[in-house]
Write an enzyme that holds these catalytic residues in place. Sequence first.
Site, PDB file in Angstrom:
ATOM      1  NE  ARG A 185      -9.545   5.597   2.890  1.00 15.28           N
ATOM      2  CZ  ARG A 185      -8.279   6.020   2.769  1.00 15.28           C
ATOM      3  NH1 ARG A 185      -8.009   7.267   2.508  1.00 15.28           N
ATOM      4  NH2 ARG A 185      -7.281   5.179   2.936  1.00 15.28           N
ATOM      5  CG  HIS A 189      -3.576  -3.404   4.222  1.00 20.65           C
ATOM      6  ND1 HIS A 189      -2.375  -2.847   4.571  1.00 20.65           N
ATOM      7  CD2 HIS A 189      -4.215  -2.475   3.470  1.00 20.65           C
ATOM      8  CE1 HIS A 189      -2.299  -1.625   4.052  1.00 20.65           C
ATOM      9  NE2 HIS A 189      -3.391  -1.376   3.377  1.00 20.65           N
ATOM     10  CB  CYS A 208      -0.977  -0.053   1.165  1.00 15.92           C
ATOM     11  SG  CYS A 208      -2.403   1.007   0.926  1.00 15.92           S
TER      12      CYS A 208
HETATM   13  N1  GLN Z   1      -2.198   6.879   1.890  1.00 20.00           N
HETATM   14  C1  GLN Z   1      -2.457   5.923   0.926  1.00 20.00           C
HETATM   15  C2  GLN Z   1      -3.860   5.952   0.359  1.00 20.00           C
HETATM   16  O1  GLN Z   1      -4.851   6.112   1.081  1.00 20.00           O
HETATM   17  C3  GLN Z   1      -2.076   4.571   1.456  1.00 20.00           C
HETATM   18  C4  GLN Z   1      -3.094   3.959   2.378  1.00 20.00           C
HETATM   19  C5  GLN Z   1      -2.611   2.701   3.029  1.00 20.00           C
HETATM   20  O2  GLN Z   1      -1.416   2.414   3.100  1.00 20.00           O
HETATM   21  N2  GLN Z   1      -3.559   1.955   3.578  1.00 20.00           N
HETATM   22  O3  GLN Z   1      -3.967   5.818  -0.838  1.00 20.00           O
END
Ligand code: GLN
Length: 243
Positions: A132, A195, A98
């Site tokens: 998101r 994850h 990520c």
């Molecule tokens: N900041 C990044 C995003 O939201 C990575 C998020 C994460 O590592 N979960 O795209």
Amino acid sequence: MSKKPVITILHLYPRDMNIYGDNGNVQVLVKRLEWHGYTPSVIEYNPEDTLPNLSDIDLIIGGGGQDSGQNVIHQDLLSNGKFFRNAADDGLPMLLVCGLYQLFGNSFTTHTGTTLEGIRVFNTKTIGGKERLVGNITLESETFGTIIGYENHSGQTYFEEPLTPLGLVRIGAGNNTTDDHEGVLYKNVIGTYLHGSLLPKNPAIADYLISTAAKRRYGEFNGQSIDDSIAMRARTVALTRPR
Ligand code: GLN
């Protein structure tokens, strides 16, 4: 008694880049290395620590973090970009999840419009948006079969040249909302949004990293057969969960 061969893991930025249990990936590698008959050694690296010699490292692991965590480690990562590019070119196995997947690419533009330069291991760019991409995710991969994980990111990642994705998305979003790619597999380097943590439910990926590391260091991999029945049960349950 013969001494067990050592495999050394460099764990990148555990203090700032460890979200949704990503540090669990290191625990899986440590346990599976022991079960395979190796001695794991873990070096934690945080900003301004001294990096070991590349020749002493067998595997590199790094987790995700929100934009704030990425900001904390960004300058340090940039100053060591050559180290990681050399490691990738040399065939070192790595797993970047990520937030670090994004920064191992060419650039990451956050949802507020700030562009963070990446270290250009992957020829990718990431653009943050308002939406998101959150939920359970399932991929199909030629190399690893079905891959199961959890994603939560606003950045959408695009390949800037034809690259091999880690897998094709069956359920979920993956790299972006426009193609069905998730992650990237470049040389022996895996970048992914998954994850979970990733490795407990995907032992095939853990053993790919371990066997690649062992072959590079010792010319062969003498693994043991591991009872993965609990991991398999976890996979079965995870596959029944809604997005
Ligand atoms: N900041 C990044 C995003 O939201 C990575 C998020 C994460 O590592 N979960 O795209």
